[in-house]
Design a protein around this motif. Structure first.
Motif, mmCIF file in Angstrom:
data_model
loop_
_atom_site.group_PDB
_atom_site.id
_atom_site.type_symbol
_atom_site.label_atom_id
_atom_site.label_comp_id
_atom_site.label_asym_id
_atom_site.label_seq_id
_atom_site.Cartn_x
_atom_site.Cartn_y
_atom_site.Cartn_z
ATOM 1 N N ASN A 18 0.604 -0.787 0.019
ATOM 2 C CA ASN A 18 0.021 -0.159 -0.215
ATOM 3 C C ASN A 18 0.769 0.834 -0.255
ATOM 4 N N THR A 26 2.515 1.503 -3.654
ATOM 5 C CA THR A 26 1.673 2.049 -4.347
ATOM 6 C C THR A 26 0.878 3.853 -4.737
ATOM 7 N N SER A 61 1.795 4.584 -8.267
ATOM 8 C CA SER A 61 0.781 3.734 -8.719
ATOM 9 C C SER A 61 1.405 2.534 -10.033
ATOM 10 N N TRP A 90 6.003 -2.811 -8.839
ATOM 11 C CA TRP A 90 6.617 -3.180 -7.598
ATOM 12 C C TRP A 90 7.020 -4.241 -6.202
#
Length: 75
Positions: free
Chosen positions: A6, A9, A13, A17
């Motif tokens: 999270n 991101t 985004s 990753w």
């Protein structure tokens, strides 16, 4: 470690990753990104990332970051 994903991101985004293995070496994650990431990781995981830990090996991949976080949580 969903919270790590999270955080990453939110940072960017557009990056895949989980697939990247050279985030620092390929300059996907720049110095500003590392500073922002370190602050978020410290807050989210209640850890302290000292200067000695801020090496490319600890930030080149999601797995490397996970290992560093676990190691620092065990201290």
């Amino acid at each position: 470690m969903d919270s790590l994903m999270n955080i990453l991101t939110e940072l960017d985004s557009s990056v895949a990753w989980e697939k990247e293995e050279a985030l620092i070496d390929d300059r996907i994650l720049d110095s500003f990104g590392v500073i922002s990431l370190v602050a978020e990781l410290e807050d989210s995981f209640s850890i302290e990332i000292e200067a000695a830990e801020m090496i490319p090996e600890n930030f080149n991949s999601v797995e490397a970051m996970r290992k560093m976080i676990v190691k620092l949580q065990e201290k």
